[in-house]
Design an enzyme around this catalytic site. Sequence first.
Site, PDB file in Angstrom:
ATOM      1  N   SER A 246       0.855  -1.184   0.000  1.00 24.71           N
ATOM      2  CA  SER A 246       0.000   0.000   0.000  1.00 24.71           C
ATOM      3  C   SER A 246       0.897   1.242   0.000  1.00 24.71           C
ATOM      4  O   SER A 246       2.120   1.129   0.075  1.00 24.71           O
ATOM      5  CB  SER A 246      -0.875   0.011   1.252  1.00 24.71           C
ATOM      6  OG  SER A 246      -0.048   0.235   2.376  1.00 24.71           O
ATOM      7  N   LYS A 247       0.269   2.388  -0.041  1.00 23.80           N
ATOM      8  CA  LYS A 247       1.015   3.657  -0.075  1.00 23.80           C
ATOM      9  C   LYS A 247       2.007   3.727   1.080  1.00 23.80           C
ATOM     10  O   LYS A 247       3.078   4.287   0.970  1.00 23.80           O
ATOM     11  CB  LYS A 247       0.045   4.830   0.029  1.00 23.80           C
ATOM     12  CG  LYS A 247      -0.814   4.984  -1.203  1.00 23.80           C
ATOM     13  CD  LYS A 247      -0.842   6.446  -1.670  1.00 23.80           C
ATOM     14  CE  LYS A 247      -1.447   6.568  -3.047  1.00 23.80           C
ATOM     15  NZ  LYS A 247      -2.880   6.322  -3.073  1.00 23.80           N
ATOM     16  N   ARG A 248       1.610   3.154   2.192  1.00 20.23           N
ATOM     17  CA  ARG A 248       2.445   3.158   3.394  1.00 20.23           C
ATOM     18  C   ARG A 248       3.838   2.564   3.125  1.00 20.23           C
ATOM     19  O   ARG A 248       4.809   2.885   3.788  1.00 20.23           O
ATOM     20  CB  ARG A 248       1.710   2.321   4.432  1.00 20.23           C
ATOM     21  CG  ARG A 248       2.189   2.346   5.832  1.00 20.23           C
ATOM     22  CD  ARG A 248       1.093   1.780   6.734  1.00 20.23           C
ATOM     23  NE  ARG A 248       0.637   0.468   6.267  1.00 20.23           N
ATOM     24  CZ  ARG A 248       1.297  -0.677   6.468  1.00 20.23           C
ATOM     25  NH1 ARG A 248       2.443  -0.642   7.108  1.00 20.23           N
ATOM     26  NH2 ARG A 248       0.817  -1.821   6.042  1.00 20.23           N
ATOM     27  N   GLY A 250       5.714   3.103   0.717  1.00 25.38           N
ATOM     28  CA  GLY A 250       6.614   3.972  -0.048  1.00 25.38           C
ATOM     29  C   GLY A 250       6.129   4.176  -1.466  1.00 25.38           C
ATOM     30  O   GLY A 250       4.978   3.934  -1.779  1.00 25.38           O
TER      31      GLY A 250
END
Length: 474
Positions: A246-248, A250
Amino acid sequence: MSLSYNMSIVTRFAPSPTGFLHIGGARTALFNYLLAKNKGGKFLLRIEDTDQKRSTPEAVDAILDSLSWLGLEHDGDIVYQFSRASHHKEMVEKLLSEGKAYHCYASPEELEAMREKARNEKRPPGYDGRWRDRDPSEAPEGINPVVRLKTPQSGVTTLKDDVQGEISVANDQLDDLILLRSDGTPTYMLSVVIDDYDMGVTHIMRGDDHLTNSFRQKQIYQAFGWEMPKLSHVPLIHGADGAKLSKRHGALGADAYRDMGILPEALCNYLLRLGWSHGDDEIIPRNQAIEWFSTKHIGKSPARFDMEKLLSLNAHYLREKNNDALMSLIQPLMEKKQNRELERSEVEKITKGMAPLKERAKDLHILAEGASVYLTQNPFVLEDKPKKQLSTEDAQTVLKFVYENIDIISCWDQETLEAALRELAERQGLKFGKVAGPLRAAISGRSVSPGVFDLMATLGQKETMDRLKSALNL
Ligand code: GLU
């Protein structure tokens, strides 16, 4: 209408243009490309822009740009799904006339009541089929109906998937899905099936988040009397922590990896290995990948994204690349950083002196940074560490001695320079390292640099002398 190709194998990549090309999407595109090329088939591209609110031309451009950067050129013209909406609609008329689809006038309140009932009965929500067999004369006034598929109510729908194996769902778990919305627009599920059929797609390979859609799509294929393409649902990529990427985790667009200085060859090789294997082989260039790829060796469990592994592949592909090609890749990075154009002589020096730099670089930015040792600077600026190293009296004496004795060297190549410097050290009664150390600090101006003779040879006599002179004036 037929958009099909008379080829043995036709694969497709079908991104929805709502953002950049996610690396999961890049991997899907790569797998489809490789499967097609492995069999001498076609790899088609379809832009699934039916959701006009979320699709943007910028996203289309970004996706095309990333695909082209990755070297995943598609065959034939791009198919834009939205432009085919009227055809999708027409095809529903056929199903209606054959009694395989029907108009449904259930109101939003009725649908909500069905959901509520399902919740209370602890079963998955679904439409109860109340308009399936009702006479159209009962249709309420002034309501635009949706069109639903008359799906089988008993038995099972079975998928044979090359990765997931055989999976079945009881048909009473699948409600009558919507083909056309009340405004007459086709649903995604319908468009995908008709497009894949018209494009002659023989193999569908996509993320396993689409697996449940496949049951629905299979029912549509059956209603049309078409054979469903072969399926491979590939497990999604997870982050290093094991959670779904996910975006988390990076930067996730293929373009973000390009910005990080990753080569497309490295990213493709990495993505290929992420979810597919060929024994223990790690380095698999494109031509080899085409030769070896098959759906057989796609892993069943999600692979974890590992940046270190990607960087080590990148280092490999950097070392493999020829110096001119690397130069053209780092030149824009260097020019941006220097805020000026590089001189031709600098470009020549960097290209000539690329070998020791590319041995160490893991990405293009590191390479560009290393290459800046060859840039002409006036005055020449040294990093703090070499500056300190050169500030002692001993170091200055050595530098002065070298400076006064090397201007007569007429053959300015690595071997001659090394021999000459060894001879000078001996003459002074100094260990070679006592001469080479300060010399390297003075000429490179940094703590990490190519070997000193390499560097001197590449820089040339004048630049070397100029740098020595700056160091003497510290
Ligand atoms: N447009 C879908 C997506 O971007 C893919 C559909 C498909 O491959 O069938 O996820």
